[in-house]
Design a protein around this motif. Structure first.
Motif, mmCIF file in Angstrom:
data_model
loop_
_atom_site.group_PDB
_atom_site.id
_atom_site.type_symbol
_atom_site.label_atom_id
_atom_site.label_comp_id
_atom_site.label_asym_id
_atom_site.label_seq_id
_atom_site.Cartn_x
_atom_site.Cartn_y
_atom_site.Cartn_z
ATOM 1 N N ILE A 253 0.843 -1.206 0.000
ATOM 2 C CA ILE A 253 0.000 0.000 0.000
ATOM 3 C C ILE A 253 0.873 1.249 0.000
ATOM 4 C CG2 ILE A 253 -1.664 1.342 1.366
ATOM 5 C CD1 ILE A 253 -2.926 -1.041 -0.006
ATOM 6 N N PHE A 254 1.910 1.287 0.843
ATOM 7 C CA PHE A 254 2.821 2.426 0.908
ATOM 8 C C PHE A 254 3.494 2.679 -0.438
ATOM 9 C CE2 PHE A 254 7.185 3.956 1.556
ATOM 10 C CZ PHE A 254 6.913 5.213 2.085
ATOM 11 N N LEU A 255 3.993 1.623 -1.077
ATOM 12 C CA LEU A 255 4.655 1.778 -2.371
ATOM 13 C C LEU A 255 3.695 2.277 -3.450
ATOM 14 C CD1 LEU A 255 6.975 -1.358 -2.334
ATOM 15 C CD2 LEU A 255 7.631 1.042 -2.008
ATOM 16 N N LEU A 256 2.483 1.768 -3.461
ATOM 17 C CA LEU A 256 1.487 2.230 -4.432
ATOM 18 C C LEU A 256 1.136 3.707 -4.219
ATOM 19 C CD1 LEU A 256 -0.897 -0.864 -4.643
ATOM 20 C CD2 LEU A 256 0.627 0.009 -6.428
ATOM 21 N N LEU A 257 0.951 4.108 -2.971
ATOM 22 C CA LEU A 257 0.640 5.513 -2.695
ATOM 23 C C LEU A 257 1.819 6.428 -3.030
ATOM 24 C CD1 LEU A 257 -1.378 5.208 0.623
ATOM 25 C CD2 LEU A 257 -2.241 5.831 -1.638
ATOM 26 N N THR A 258 3.040 5.959 -2.782
ATOM 27 C CA THR A 258 4.226 6.731 -3.149
ATOM 28 C C THR A 258 4.297 6.912 -4.653
ATOM 29 O OG1 THR A 258 5.407 5.909 -1.208
ATOM 30 C CG2 THR A 258 6.749 6.811 -2.999
ATOM 31 N N TYR A 259 4.081 5.855 -5.399
ATOM 32 C CA TYR A 259 4.081 5.922 -6.858
ATOM 33 C C TYR A 259 2.997 6.876 -7.362
ATOM 34 C CZ TYR A 259 3.131 4.727 -11.675
ATOM 35 O OH TYR A 259 2.882 4.801 -13.018
ATOM 36 N N GLN A 260 1.804 6.754 -6.816
ATOM 37 C CA GLN A 260 0.695 7.613 -7.253
ATOM 38 C C GLN A 260 0.979 9.074 -6.935
ATOM 39 O OE1 GLN A 260 -1.736 9.431 -5.370
ATOM 40 N NE2 GLN A 260 -2.888 10.001 -7.182
ATOM 41 N N SER A 261 1.534 9.356 -5.770
ATOM 42 C CA SER A 261 1.846 10.740 -5.398
ATOM 43 C C SER A 261 2.903 11.329 -6.319
ATOM 44 C CB SER A 261 2.337 10.807 -3.947
ATOM 45 O OG SER A 261 1.321 10.427 -3.070
ATOM 46 N N ARG A 262 3.947 10.572 -6.580
ATOM 47 C CA ARG A 262 5.005 11.067 -7.456
ATOM 48 C C ARG A 262 4.479 11.287 -8.865
ATOM 49 N NH1 ARG A 262 8.754 10.851 -10.911
ATOM 50 N NH2 ARG A 262 10.927 11.338 -10.580
ATOM 51 N N ARG A 263 3.677 10.362 -9.368
ATOM 52 C CA ARG A 263 3.094 10.511 -10.701
ATOM 53 C C ARG A 263 2.232 11.763 -10.778
ATOM 54 N NH1 ARG A 263 -1.317 10.348 -12.917
ATOM 55 N NH2 ARG A 263 -2.393 9.549 -11.110
ATOM 56 N N TYR A 264 1.426 12.003 -9.750
ATOM 57 C CA TYR A 264 0.563 13.181 -9.741
ATOM 58 C C TYR A 264 1.390 14.469 -9.732
ATOM 59 C CZ TYR A 264 -2.735 16.716 -8.321
ATOM 60 O OH TYR A 264 -3.473 17.858 -8.280
ATOM 61 N N ILE A 265 2.421 14.501 -8.915
ATOM 62 C CA ILE A 265 3.244 15.705 -8.827
ATOM 63 C C ILE A 265 3.931 15.990 -10.154
ATOM 64 C CG2 ILE A 265 5.341 16.651 -7.772
ATOM 65 C CD1 ILE A 265 4.435 15.249 -5.155
ATOM 66 N N VAL A 266 4.484 14.962 -10.774
ATOM 67 C CA VAL A 266 5.238 15.153 -12.013
ATOM 68 C C VAL A 266 4.328 15.447 -13.202
ATOM 69 C CG1 VAL A 266 6.732 13.963 -13.672
ATOM 70 C CG2 VAL A 266 7.190 13.795 -11.231
ATOM 71 N N THR A 267 3.199 14.762 -13.303
ATOM 72 C CA THR A 267 2.374 14.887 -14.509
ATOM 73 C C THR A 267 1.254 15.915 -14.417
ATOM 74 O OG1 THR A 267 0.896 13.100 -13.827
ATOM 75 C CG2 THR A 267 2.805 12.506 -15.174
ATOM 76 N N GLU A 268 0.733 16.187 -13.235
ATOM 77 C CA GLU A 268 -0.429 17.055 -13.133
ATOM 78 C C GLU A 268 -0.211 18.307 -12.292
ATOM 79 O OE1 GLU A 268 -4.126 15.060 -12.297
ATOM 80 O OE2 GLU A 268 -3.314 13.191 -13.080
ATOM 81 N N SER A 269 0.435 18.180 -11.170
ATOM 82 C CA SER A 269 0.535 19.293 -10.233
ATOM 83 C C SER A 269 1.554 20.329 -10.658
ATOM 84 C CB SER A 269 0.879 18.762 -8.840
ATOM 85 O OG SER A 269 1.039 19.817 -7.936
ATOM 86 N N THR A 270 2.716 19.906 -11.105
ATOM 87 C CA THR A 270 3.792 20.817 -11.451
ATOM 88 C C THR A 270 3.657 21.271 -12.891
ATOM 89 O OG1 THR A 270 5.227 19.717 -9.891
ATOM 90 C CG2 THR A 270 6.296 21.074 -11.531
ATOM 91 N N ASN A 271 3.847 22.545 -13.100
ATOM 92 C CA ASN A 271 3.771 23.122 -14.432
ATOM 93 C C ASN A 271 5.166 23.044 -15.066
ATOM 94 O OD1 ASN A 271 3.029 24.486 -16.678
ATOM 95 N ND2 ASN A 271 2.406 26.350 -15.642
ATOM 96 N N ALA A 272 5.603 21.834 -15.411
ATOM 97 C CA ALA A 272 6.976 21.600 -15.863
ATOM 98 C C ALA A 272 7.287 22.249 -17.201
ATOM 99 C CB ALA A 272 7.238 20.101 -15.938
ATOM 100 N N GLU A 273 6.306 22.390 -18.078
ATOM 101 C CA GLU A 273 6.584 22.943 -19.405
ATOM 102 C C GLU A 273 7.001 24.419 -19.359
ATOM 103 O OE1 GLU A 273 2.286 22.590 -18.524
ATOM 104 O OE2 GLU A 273 3.790 21.069 -18.885
ATOM 105 N N THR A 274 6.662 25.115 -18.296
ATOM 106 C CA THR A 274 7.068 26.519 -18.186
ATOM 107 C C THR A 274 8.226 26.709 -17.206
ATOM 108 O OG1 THR A 274 5.400 26.933 -16.477
ATOM 109 C CG2 THR A 274 4.763 27.361 -18.764
ATOM 110 N N LEU A 275 8.818 25.633 -16.778
ATOM 111 C CA LEU A 275 9.966 25.689 -15.869
ATOM 112 C C LEU A 275 11.199 26.060 -16.682
ATOM 113 C CD1 LEU A 275 10.845 25.269 -12.964
ATOM 114 C CD2 LEU A 275 11.178 22.874 -13.472
ATOM 115 N N THR A 276 11.718 27.269 -16.456
ATOM 116 C CA THR A 276 12.847 27.775 -17.236
ATOM 117 C C THR A 276 14.070 27.940 -16.339
ATOM 118 O OG1 THR A 276 12.271 30.076 -16.776
ATOM 119 C CG2 THR A 276 11.264 29.068 -18.737
ATOM 120 N N ALA A 277 15.184 28.290 -16.961
ATOM 121 C CA ALA A 277 16.424 28.540 -16.213
ATOM 122 C C ALA A 277 16.239 29.735 -15.277
ATOM 123 C CB ALA A 277 17.576 28.780 -17.174
#
Length: 150
Positions: free
Chosen positions: A24-48
């Motif tokens: 359960i812990f590993l699944l929740l960790t994976y889901q949290s990281r996936r959410y942060i990387v793909t949905e929460s963070t606006n990575a396309e506008t992350l500039t130098a």
């Protein structure tokens, strides 16, 4: 069912429960990281410039007084949505001018008010910090902070 638990029964419950909660812990960790990387963070506008602004934020220890997206000290205002509060979210030049004016006017010297130190930032550092604060304003925070005032 037996009234007495044997050692082997207790061991099986322990290992089974441990394995279950580890999965359960590993699944929740994976889901949290996936959410942060793909949905929460606006990575396309992350500039130098945004990254350089984050380094200014860290080097000047802004988090010692301010919060950003709920993290930090509660001595000074939340800055995750400061550009929206100032009404300059859609205009980077106005955002820079507003932040520069604010930073250069510190400390205000008003008696009885908390005072922000004078950091003597260069225009480039202020531009980078502006870009960082504009970028944080685009992060999907799921309604945080709860009010526009931060």
């Amino acid at each position: 069912m037996r009234e007495v638990m044997t050692k082997s029964m207790a061991r099986n419950i322990f290992y089974g429960g441990s394995l279950f909660f580890l999965v359960i812990f590993l699944l929740l960790t994976y889901q949290s990281r996936r959410y942060i990387v793909t949905e929460s963070t606006n990575a396309e506008t992350l500039t130098a410039s945004v990254a350089a602004g984050k380094r200014v934020w860290e080097r000047k220890a802004c988090i010692d007084c301010h919060t950003i997206l709920g993290e930090g000290a509660y001595f000074a205002p939340e800055l995750g949505n400061v550009m929206t509060r100032w009404g300059v979210q859609d205009n980077p030049d106005d955002a820079f001018d507003t932040l520069k004016g604010w930073m250069e006017a510190q400390p205000s010297g008003i008696e009885g008010r908390r005072q922000m130190p004078q950091f003597n930032l260069t225009d480039e550092e202020i531009r980078n910090l502006t870009d960082f604060l504009l970028w944080t304003n685009t992060i999907n925070t799921q309604g945080w902070p709860p009010t526009d005032a931060g």
